[in-house]
Write a protein that holds these residues in place. Structure first.
Motif, PDB file in Angstrom:
ATOM      1  N   CYS A   1      -9.412   1.005   8.676  1.00  0.00           N
ATOM      2  CA  CYS A   1      -9.291   1.805   7.382  1.00  0.00           C
ATOM      3  C   CYS A   1      -9.784   2.978   7.698  1.00  0.00           C
ATOM      4  CB  CYS A   1      -9.925   1.164   6.286  1.00  0.00           C
ATOM      5  SG  CYS A   1      -9.116  -0.333   5.560  1.00  0.00           S
TER       6      CYS A   1
ATOM      7  N   ASN B   1       0.793  -1.312   0.045  1.00  0.00           N
ATOM      8  CA  ASN B   1      -0.029   0.047   0.015  1.00  0.00           C
ATOM      9  C   ASN B   1       0.784   1.304   0.011  1.00  0.00           C
ATOM     10  OD1 ASN B   1      -1.789   2.013   0.348  1.00  0.00           O
ATOM     11  ND2 ASN B   1      -3.093   0.676   1.616  1.00  0.00           N
TER      12      ASN B   1
ATOM     13  N   ASN C   1      -4.812  -7.364   6.046  1.00  0.00           N
ATOM     14  CA  ASN C   1      -6.078  -6.803   5.779  1.00  0.00           C
ATOM     15  C   ASN C   1      -6.697  -6.202   6.682  1.00  0.00           C
ATOM     16  OD1 ASN C   1      -6.926  -6.344   3.163  1.00  0.00           O
ATOM     17  ND2 ASN C   1      -7.898  -8.693   2.819  1.00  0.00           N
TER      18      ASN C   1
ATOM     19  N   CYS D   1      -7.893   6.602   7.536  1.00  0.00           N
ATOM     20  CA  CYS D   1      -8.269   7.699   6.535  1.00  0.00           C
ATOM     21  C   CYS D   1      -8.495   8.924   7.296  1.00  0.00           C
ATOM     22  CB  CYS D   1      -9.414   7.540   5.732  1.00  0.00           C
ATOM     23  SG  CYS D   1      -9.193   6.174   4.567  1.00  0.00           S
TER      24      CYS D   1
ATOM     25  N   ILE E   1       0.443  -3.433   7.223  1.00  0.00           N
ATOM     26  CA  ILE E   1      -0.663  -2.908   6.124  1.00  0.00           C
ATOM     27  C   ILE E   1       0.140  -2.412   4.786  1.00  0.00           C
ATOM     28  CG2 ILE E   1      -2.414  -1.241   5.677  1.00  0.00           C
ATOM     29  CD1 ILE E   1      -3.131  -1.510   8.694  1.00  0.00           C
ATOM     30  N   GLU E   2       1.167  -1.433   5.277  1.00  0.00           N
ATOM     31  CA  GLU E   2       1.773  -0.773   4.230  1.00  0.00           C
ATOM     32  C   GLU E   2       2.626  -1.848   3.425  1.00  0.00           C
ATOM     33  OE1 GLU E   2       4.512   2.215   5.791  1.00  0.00           O
ATOM     34  OE2 GLU E   2       3.068   3.521   6.345  1.00  0.00           O
TER      35      GLU E   2
ATOM     36  N   LEU F   1      -6.892   6.038  -0.130  1.00  0.00           N
ATOM     37  CA  LEU F   1      -6.011   5.231   0.332  1.00  0.00           C
ATOM     38  C   LEU F   1      -5.918   3.646   0.026  1.00  0.00           C
ATOM     39  CD1 LEU F   1      -5.523   6.763   3.851  1.00  0.00           C
ATOM     40  CD2 LEU F   1      -4.065   7.335   1.948  1.00  0.00           C
ATOM     41  N   PHE F   2      -7.259   3.349  -0.203  1.00  0.00           N
ATOM     42  CA  PHE F   2      -7.387   1.563  -0.154  1.00  0.00           C
ATOM     43  C   PHE F   2      -8.040   1.254  -1.506  1.00  0.00           C
ATOM     44  CE2 PHE F   2      -7.125   2.888   4.182  1.00  0.00           C
ATOM     45  CZ  PHE F   2      -6.334   2.029   4.772  1.00  0.00           C
ATOM     46  N   TRP F   3      -8.348   2.034  -2.272  1.00  0.00           N
ATOM     47  CA  TRP F   3      -8.857   1.590  -3.519  1.00  0.00           C
ATOM     48  C   TRP F   3      -7.794   1.213  -4.431  1.00  0.00           C
ATOM     49  CZ3 TRP F   3     -13.559   0.176  -4.888  1.00  0.00           C
ATOM     50  CH2 TRP F   3     -13.809  -0.252  -6.385  1.00  0.00           C
ATOM     51  N   GLU F   4      -7.837  -0.066  -5.093  1.00  0.00           N
ATOM     52  CA  GLU F   4      -7.036  -0.686  -6.019  1.00  0.00           C
ATOM     53  C   GLU F   4      -7.654  -0.717  -7.446  1.00  0.00           C
ATOM     54  OE1 GLU F   4      -5.500  -4.375  -4.872  1.00  0.00           O
ATOM     55  OE2 GLU F   4      -5.099  -3.646  -2.980  1.00  0.00           O
TER      56      GLU F   4
ATOM     57  N   LEU G   1      -0.731   4.682   1.149  1.00  0.00           N
ATOM     58  CA  LEU G   1      -0.925   4.702   2.795  1.00  0.00           C
ATOM     59  C   LEU G   1       0.386   5.340   3.318  1.00  0.00           C
ATOM     60  CD1 LEU G   1      -1.929   4.618   5.386  1.00  0.00           C
ATOM     61  CD2 LEU G   1      -1.544   2.274   5.475  1.00  0.00           C
TER      62      LEU G   1
ATOM     63  N   LEU H   1     -11.357   6.721   1.786  1.00  0.00           N
ATOM     64  CA  LEU H   1     -11.220   5.344   1.664  1.00  0.00           C
ATOM     65  C   LEU H   1     -10.530   4.983   0.335  1.00  0.00           C
ATOM     66  CD1 LEU H   1     -14.044   3.758   3.410  1.00  0.00           C
ATOM     67  CD2 LEU H   1     -11.716   3.344   4.019  1.00  0.00           C
TER      68      LEU H   1
END
Length: 65
Positions: free
Chosen positions: A46, A3, A40, A50, A34-35, A60-63, A6, A57
């Motif tokens: 999360c 991540n 998960n 944020c 997490i990084e 930082l977390f959407w792929e 992040l 969200l």
């Protein structure tokens, strides 16, 4: 998957992993995992991350696929 978003957001806020961990109530190791993509986080964690980093969200977390 790492991540990077992040980590970048954390560095931009001038926070160490330990400082971010303290803000969100987890250990430094959890933030590191997490990084590194080895953990998960829960939705609640999360959201806390944020809020601490002033990001959404999605930011930082959407792929992207």
């Amino acid at each position: 998957m790492k991540n990077k978003k992040l980590k970048l957001a954390r560095v931009e806020k001038d926070l160490s992993q330990a400082e971010l961990a303290e803000k969100v109530g987890v250990t430094r190791q959890t933030i590191g995992l997490i990084e590194a993509g080895g953990y998960n986080p829960t939705l609640g964690l999360c959201i806390a991350i944020c809020k601490a980093l002033d990001r959404t969200l999605d930011q930082l977390f959407w792929e992207e696929s």
